[in-house]
Design an enzyme around this catalytic site. Structure first.
Site, mmCIF file in Angstrom:
data_model
loop_
_atom_site.group_PDB
_atom_site.id
_atom_site.type_symbol
_atom_site.label_atom_id
_atom_site.label_comp_id
_atom_site.label_asym_id
_atom_site.label_seq_id
_atom_site.Cartn_x
_atom_site.Cartn_y
_atom_site.Cartn_z
ATOM 1 N N ASP A 151 33.725 18.507 -20.401
ATOM 2 C CA ASP A 151 35.183 18.421 -20.399
ATOM 3 C C ASP A 151 35.617 17.853 -21.754
ATOM 4 O OD1 ASP A 151 37.838 18.327 -19.345
ATOM 5 O OD2 ASP A 151 37.586 16.176 -19.105
ATOM 6 N N CYS B 39 0.850 -1.194 0.000
ATOM 7 C CA CYS B 39 0.000 0.000 0.000
ATOM 8 C C CYS B 39 0.887 1.245 0.000
ATOM 9 C CB CYS B 39 -0.920 0.011 1.220
ATOM 10 S SG CYS B 39 -1.871 1.533 1.409
ATOM 11 N N ASP C 75 37.680 16.104 -12.170
ATOM 12 C CA ASP C 75 36.687 17.159 -12.352
ATOM 13 C C ASP C 75 35.698 17.229 -11.188
ATOM 14 O OD1 ASP C 75 37.480 18.195 -14.904
ATOM 15 O OD2 ASP C 75 36.741 16.345 -15.796
ATOM 16 N N CYS D 139 -0.126 3.861 2.669
ATOM 17 C CA CYS D 139 0.338 3.482 4.008
ATOM 18 C C CYS D 139 1.847 3.691 4.135
ATOM 19 C CB CYS D 139 -0.015 2.027 4.293
ATOM 20 S SG CYS D 139 -1.784 1.692 4.281
#
Length: 705
Positions: free
Chosen positions: A402, A12, A596, A15
């Protein structure tokens, strides 16, 4: 500390949202994230008492879902699906009894005996199908959890019996149970479909123990162990081949479909499939440190980083259910009080309104959709670390790339050697000594070209300056080896080169330069073309000189590029570009994930090329392209667009259907059957619609299909 639990049997979504919010609000919890699709709850707490936390979590889960089993997750725990056979049997028995009762009442004389038999059959039919709902309702009432789906259905059926609609009460319970069964089947199917897309996890390993190979769990194999991998088996752990030759299919890890040849001393990765020969491997890492484990853990946890839409729906559902219960009560009471109309018909309308209003379809459609999108991306060798990043990709307006290893192959080769007053062999030798301790791609190309033996003891010092070059002392002489700017900063005049070049100097004397070539990948131009077709700006950043940057930009169709950059320059340029975007527009940076890291972190979505340096890439970036192929950006973009579109369809459909049937219920044109369809039926449709994300290819402009 973080504690992870599996919530077995949790089907559920509404829930699940309530459980997550309830645990977040508790004093023992700093934060809580419930992954509905993976049935996994992660609780962050300052308490060190695991037993106490577990007890509190179980109490909260039982409050909302008494039938759910809470299990502390560990590396070996498995999520077993609950069998649906008993539920199916109960539905079949109830349906047969209900049908038999109808036959008795319709085909035989309408006397007390007939009525008694039919009502006994109805009663047994109702009890058979409604018992799980009744039990759940009682437990919910004891726990003071009044607003849940089972309670709503129980009230609706009892209300129908109270106003003399016995047939409708049974029919509603039957239809609801069938709907819940199909919803459980649909949820299970989606979980299995997604798991199959990322199912690269090895289950066993043959480890050498006391002179013989024994089958054990990969988790029980320490680094440095000897394992055997037979033909057709998955490689269970990262390691080095110490005996045997074979071919390995690494498509699950790198996306590379072409098998690679493997022999002694070659490295192999967990998750690869052994195709042709038995090999013996010495493990280099424990399973939890392997690439495949990190990949699977990343995908499984991806939906824990939620989007704004998911967070909004969770809060919305928290207040929505009590409001609709109050509205249902007002619908049942107010009109007959002030109009003198029949109470029973308005109570029935209120009950129908109540059943329609359950928010499960709305709550389930969003996490299911994002998890399907992440699962589909992983099947295309694209690892996405969160549904928030998956959503953001489709909002990209600028992509910063890059150059080396991203747009280009990153496999440098020496194209020319240009000495000054020394021989080519001497210049190459000095460069190889300078670059000996460096792992930069240019350094690797120099060392690959140099065939002589390097005497390590002659290298007395080594200082590598990021984005510039190397300063080292070799046999008592100081050498500078780097770009043109680096030598000029040290007062050394150089000559003009036409591309990426490595300049050298000895004790302040210029020695010449070595020209390096790095060609664009075959797919880079195609990726840039795709970005342009979507109105997305592509910008290239590189530490290389202007000539090299311009050449690469021209070959790939990039109109804006910046050259001769240091790492901090890349971060500054990205921040400047980011400041120009509108509120909901995003900026992507794509790099190699190794050097990087600052730029990857500064972007809205940091994407790393993960085939080379995979561990670093997975740790750093938000998204990892395992094929090192820029056209994966097109695939990721299309999956992102399709996921957003399907989730929007689910939301619009769920809200629209519910509103229409709510209106029809108030004016008396809807019955319980339609109401139950608006609840579980719409949930099933939302799940099935989400599963469409897993189907088909997402390349070559297919995002609009």
């Amino acid at each position: 500390m973080d504690i992870t639990f599996y919530l077995k049997g949790l089907d559920c979504a509404n829930c699940a949202a309530k459980i997550e919010n309830a645990i977040k609000d508790c004093d023992f919890s700093k934060n809580a994230t419930l992954n509905f699709v993976a049935q996994k709850l992660t609780v962050t707490s300052d308490l060190n008492d695991i037993d106490l936390i577990t007890s509190k979590v179980r109490r909260i889960v039982a409050h909302y879902e008494p039938e759910v089993d809470v299990v502390i997750a560990d590396n070996k725990s498995k999520k077993q699906e609950t069998s649906l056979i008993p539920q199916m049997i109960k539905i079949i028995i109830s349906a047969l009894l209900f049908a038999l009762g109808l036959i008795v009442s319709l085909c035989f004389d309408n006397n007390i005996t007939t009525k008694t038999i039919s009502y006994i059959l109805y009663g047994v039919s109702y009890i058979s199908v409604a018992t799980p709902v009744i039990v759940a309702t009682v437990k919910a009432l004891v726990s003071k959890n009044l607003f849940n789906e089972n309670t709503l259905m129980f009230i609706a059926s009892i209300g129908a019996i109270a106003i003399g609609e016995v047939h409708e009460a049974i029919a509603v319970m039957l239809f609801y149970s069938v709907g819940e069964l199909f919803q459980s089947i649909a949820v299970g199917k989606s979980r299995r479909s997604i798991a199959s897309l990322i199912g690269t996890k090895p289950e066993t390993a043959d480890m050498l123990i006391d002179g013989e190979y024994k089958t054990v769990s990969p988790y029980d194999v320490p680094a440095g162990s000897e394992i055997r991998v037979k033909v057709g088996e998955k490689i269970p752990l990262d390691g080095i081949v110490i005996n045997g030759t074979t071919q390995i299919n690494n498509s699950a890890i790198t996306g590379e479909s072409i098998p690679i040849d493997i022999s002694e001393n070659d490295e192999v990765k967990a998750g690869g499939i052994n195709l042709s020969g038995v090999i013996t491997v010495k493990t280099t890492f424990a399973f939890t440190d392997s690439t495949v484990y990190k990949m699977l853990k990343l995908v499984e946890e991806a939906t824990e980083k939620k989007t704004k839409t998911e967070n909004f729906i969770s809060v919305f559902a928290k207040y929505y259910t009590p409001i609709v219960v109050l509205l249902a009560l007002l619908i049942s009471v107010i009109p007959p009080l002030f109009t003198g109309m029949d109470f029973s018909s308005w109570i029935q309308r209120g009950l129908i309104f109540l059943v329609v209003s359950c928010p499960c379809a709305l709550v389930i459609s969003i996490p299911m959709g994002y998890f399907a999108g992440i699962g589909k991306a992983s099947s295309e060798s694209i690892l996405i670390k969160g549904s928030n990043y998956l959503e953001a990709i489709s909002k990209a307006k600028t992509v910063v790339l890059d150059k080396t290893g991203t747009i280009t192959n990153g496999e440098f080769e020496i194209s020319s050697i240009n000495p000054k007053n020394i021989s080519e062999e001497e210049l190459l030798c000095y460069a190889a000594y300078c670059e000996y301790n460096s792992t930069h791609p240019i350094a690797l190309s120099v060392k690959k070209r140099y065939s002589g033996k390097i005497q390590i003891d002659k290298i007395e010092n080594h200082i590598e300056i990021a984005g510039k070059g190397i300063k080292t002392v070799i046999n008592g002489n100081e050498y500078l080896c780097g770009n043109e700017k680096f030598l000029k900063e040290n007062g050394i005049a150089t000559e003009k080169s036409n591309g990426t070049s490595l300049f050298l100097a000895e004790n302040g004397r210029y020695l010449g330069y070595i020209e390096i070539a790095d060609t664009p990948k075959e797919t880079s131009a195609k990726a840039i073309e795709f970005l342009k077709s979507k109105g997305i700006q592509a910008i290239m950043l590189t530490g290389d000189n202007e000539a090299s940057a311009k050449h690469t930009a021209e070959l790939t169709g990039i109109s804006e590029y910046h050259h001769s950059l240091l790492p901090e320059d890349k971060s500054r340029i990205l921040s400047d570009k980011k400041s120009l975007l509108k509120k909901d527009e995003k900026i992507i940076f794509i790099g190699d994930g190794i050097n990087d890291a600052p730029v990857l972190a500064a972007a809205d979505i940091g994407i790393a090329m993960g085939k080379n340096g995979t561990d670093s890439a997975i740790e750093t970036a938000d998204v990892v392209f395992m094929k090192d192929d820029l056209t994966q950006l097109e695939t990721a973009y299309n999956i992102s667009c399709k996921t957003r579109r399907i989730i929007l369809q689910n939301i619009i459909a769920a809200i629209s259907i519910k509103i229409v049937i709510q209106i029809l219920s108030v004016i008396g044109f809807a019955n319980m059957w339609i109401a139950v369809f608006a609840d579980v039926g719409v949930s099933i449709l939302a799940i099935l619609n989400s599963l469409r994300i897993l189907k088909g290819q997402h390349k070559h402009r297919l995002d609009n299909t």
